[in-house]
Design an enzyme around this catalytic site. Structure first.
Site, PDB file in Angstrom:
ATOM      1  N   ARG A   1       0.829  -1.200   0.000  1.00  0.00           N
ATOM      2  CA  ARG A   1       0.000   0.000   0.000  1.00  0.00           C
ATOM      3  C   ARG A   1       0.865   1.253   0.000  1.00  0.00           C
ATOM      4  O   ARG A   1       0.543   2.254  -0.657  1.00  0.00           O
ATOM      5  CB  ARG A   1      -0.948  -0.021   1.208  1.00  0.00           C
ATOM      6  CG  ARG A   1      -2.102  -0.997   1.051  1.00  0.00           C
ATOM      7  CD  ARG A   1      -3.113  -0.868   2.169  1.00  0.00           C
ATOM      8  NE  ARG A   1      -2.654  -1.437   3.424  1.00  0.00           N
ATOM      9  CZ  ARG A   1      -2.934  -2.661   3.847  1.00  0.00           C
ATOM     10  NH1 ARG A   1      -3.666  -3.489   3.098  1.00  0.00           N
ATOM     11  NH2 ARG A   1      -2.501  -3.094   5.015  1.00  0.00           N
TER      12      ARG A   1
ATOM     13  N   PHE B   1     -11.456  -4.990  -5.779  1.00  0.00           N
ATOM     14  CA  PHE B   1     -11.465  -5.896  -4.628  1.00  0.00           C
ATOM     15  C   PHE B   1     -10.952  -5.135  -3.400  1.00  0.00           C
ATOM     16  O   PHE B   1     -10.091  -5.608  -2.662  1.00  0.00           O
ATOM     17  CB  PHE B   1     -10.596  -7.128  -4.875  1.00  0.00           C
ATOM     18  CG  PHE B   1     -10.904  -7.892  -6.129  1.00  0.00           C
ATOM     19  CD1 PHE B   1     -11.873  -8.884  -6.138  1.00  0.00           C
ATOM     20  CD2 PHE B   1     -10.219  -7.624  -7.302  1.00  0.00           C
ATOM     21  CE1 PHE B   1     -12.156  -9.599  -7.295  1.00  0.00           C
ATOM     22  CE2 PHE B   1     -10.494  -8.339  -8.464  1.00  0.00           C
ATOM     23  CZ  PHE B   1     -11.464  -9.324  -8.458  1.00  0.00           C
TER      24      PHE B   1
ATOM     25  N   ASP C   1     -15.896  -3.136  -4.866  1.00  0.00           N
ATOM     26  CA  ASP C   1     -15.992  -4.372  -4.093  1.00  0.00           C
ATOM     27  C   ASP C   1     -17.447  -4.841  -4.130  1.00  0.00           C
ATOM     28  O   ASP C   1     -18.361  -4.041  -4.358  1.00  0.00           O
ATOM     29  CB  ASP C   1     -15.547  -4.153  -2.637  1.00  0.00           C
ATOM     30  CG  ASP C   1     -15.121  -5.444  -1.958  1.00  0.00           C
ATOM     31  OD1 ASP C   1     -13.917  -5.773  -1.994  1.00  0.00           O
ATOM     32  OD2 ASP C   1     -15.992  -6.136  -1.393  1.00  0.00           O
TER      33      ASP C   1
ATOM     34  N   ALA D   1     -16.257  -7.610  -9.028  1.00  0.00           N
ATOM     35  CA  ALA D   1     -15.172  -6.754  -9.526  1.00  0.00           C
ATOM     36  C   ALA D   1     -14.846  -7.008 -10.988  1.00  0.00           C
ATOM     37  O   ALA D   1     -14.744  -6.070 -11.786  1.00  0.00           O
ATOM     38  CB  ALA D   1     -13.927  -6.927  -8.658  1.00  0.00           C
TER      39      ALA D   1
ATOM     40  N   ASP E   1      -6.389  -6.683  -6.138  1.00  0.00           N
ATOM     41  CA  ASP E   1      -5.960  -7.515  -5.001  1.00  0.00           C
ATOM     42  C   ASP E   1      -7.124  -8.408  -4.576  1.00  0.00           C
ATOM     43  O   ASP E   1      -7.787  -8.152  -3.564  1.00  0.00           O
ATOM     44  CB  ASP E   1      -5.521  -6.600  -3.850  1.00  0.00           C
ATOM     45  CG  ASP E   1      -5.054  -7.383  -2.628  1.00  0.00           C
ATOM     46  OD1 ASP E   1      -4.623  -8.536  -2.796  1.00  0.00           O
ATOM     47  OD2 ASP E   1      -5.133  -6.832  -1.511  1.00  0.00           O
TER      48      ASP E   1
ATOM     49  N   CYS F   1      -3.184 -14.093  -3.205  1.00  0.00           N
ATOM     50  CA  CYS F   1      -2.965 -14.652  -1.870  1.00  0.00           C
ATOM     51  C   CYS F   1      -3.256 -16.151  -1.854  1.00  0.00           C
ATOM     52  O   CYS F   1      -3.455 -16.739  -0.795  1.00  0.00           O
ATOM     53  CB  CYS F   1      -3.812 -13.918  -0.832  1.00  0.00           C
ATOM     54  SG  CYS F   1      -5.596 -14.032  -1.097  1.00  0.00           S
TER      55      CYS F   1
END
Length: 393
Positions: free
Chosen positions: A210, A226, A248, A277, A297, A337
């Site tokens: 960030r 997202f 989102d 998204a 993300d 992730c």
């Protein structure tokens, strides 16, 4: 405390002797006595040659049957042991200068396999993903109480991986009366929903990324896809972005994001869009919308190894859509992730997506989570977060 003894099968001790913190069920002599042990029992582990490998959590019903707690075979994983191990993890974060908002415990890398603890000032969220840490939760809560005097502790035991250990999914308040929390980052204060937010309520792992995006944000138009509660976009807005679009599907998350924007005088430059998204990104691309910076993300695309092919196609599509929305000379930050997707596979999917968007790019940075998410050197799969920052022509 006298711990049960579990033995490795003859010739099946090579990985454990090499320092791996897991022993699999097909490496262990599953005697009737071993099978009868309750999941999560602390045990001593030995090779068939008598070599002692320390103290481990044992679950006879899991593929990963044993997880290392301590190399010392005389160790006793009692209240004092957990307090010492958690205190060691917290001291590291203090040395890293992370204030009091960070991941306090990151599983095997902090010597607490299967345990996640995130700190939000005086509120904590813990996730026990193994039977051993589930059984030890009262000791963990006691250690946190003694070390850090928390106002609130929430159990975020809603990860699907718990099913592999025979555990249910639940979320509940373990300590205190109020589960509200705040996190301070980038000069902003964000409200965090410890009981209903994604993961444990906030993504500490993206803190440094960030900051990277915010450093590019002066005068920029930004799409934060997202966005959850708007960490990337709102910190960029504070850093001088001319406009930020938050995207989102979660109405509660966008509500929190806009409340943060209003509290900090940023609302005039921030717009929220609710919906799926990638569907909205496709629509924006067809409308020829362009942004100086696009952040993509998403939640994990691969929940299990069997999902790998679908996930890689998903990341390729996401990269194509995101790249189509970046203005010439602008920047794209894209992340994964999914721990089942390794860094080379993710980078290749992103490259294929860029090619399909007919965009040239230069890679500025690639990496993972911040240092409050350390990685065990024998468990490269625990480096789950991948991020790529590029400039596009």
């Amino acid at each position: 405390m006298s711990l049960p003894l579990i033995r490795l099968l003859p010739g099946r001790d090579r990985r454990v002797k090499a320092g791996h913190p897991w022993a699999f069920s097909n490496e262990i002599a599953m005697t009737p006595a071993a099978r009868a042990l309750p999941p999560g029992t602390p045990v001593k582990l030995e090779g068939d040659d008598g070599v002692r490998h320390g103290v481990w959590h044992f679950n006879p019903h899991s593929l990963i049957a044993a997880r290392l707690l301590d190399r010392d075979p005389a160790a006793v994983p009692d209240a004092a042991w957990f307090a010492a191990r958690i205190a060691e993890a917290v001291r590291l974060r203090a040395r890293l200068g992370l204030g009091n908002h960070y991941r306090a415990v990151h599983a095997e890398a902090d010597g607490l396999p299967g345990l996640i603890v995130d700190r939000y000032g005086d509120a904590f969220a813990l996730q026990a993903n193994t039977a051993g840490m589930e059984a030890a939760t009262p000791l963990i809560v006691g250690a946190l109480r003694g070390l850090l005097a928390p106002r609130a502790i929430v159990a975020r035991n809603d990860a699907a991986v718990r099913s592999l250990e025979g555990l249910d999914e639940h979320t509940r308040l373990l300590e205190g009366q109020d589960a509200s929390a705040r996190v301070e980052e980038g000069g902003l204060v964000f409200a965090v929903d410890l009981l209903a937010g994604q993961k444990t309520g906030w993504f500490h792992d993206q803190r440094e990324n960030r900051a990277r995006v915010a450093a590019l944000a002066g005068g920029a138009t930004i799409l934060d896809a997202f966005c959850h509660t708007g960490g990337f976009g709102l910190i960029a807005a504070r850093s001088g972005a001319s406009s930020v679009t938050l995207l989102d599907r979660s109405e509660p998350a966008l509500h929190l994001a806009m409340a943060t924007a209003r509290a900090h005088g940023l609302a005039e430059r921030v717009t929220a869009m609710r919906g799926e998204a990638m569907e909205i990104m496709e629509r924006l691309a067809n409308q020829r919308r362009r942004f100086d910076i696009v952040v993509a993300d998403p939640p994990a695309f691969a929940k299990a190894r069997k999902d790998l092919g679908v996930a890689l196609r998903g990341y390729q599509r996401l990269a194509r859509l995101a790249a189509s929305l970046v203005a010439p000379g602008g920047f794209l930050f894209i992340a994964s992730c999914s721990h089942h997707v390794d860094p080379p596979a993710f980078a290749d999917a992103v490259a294929q997506g860029l090619w399909r968007a007919r965009r040239e790019a230069r890679l500025l940075w690639s990496g993972g989570a911040g240092p409050d998410h350390p990685v065990h050197p024998m468990l490269p799969e625990s480096a789950y977060l991948k991020g790529i920052l590029m400039q596009l022509r």
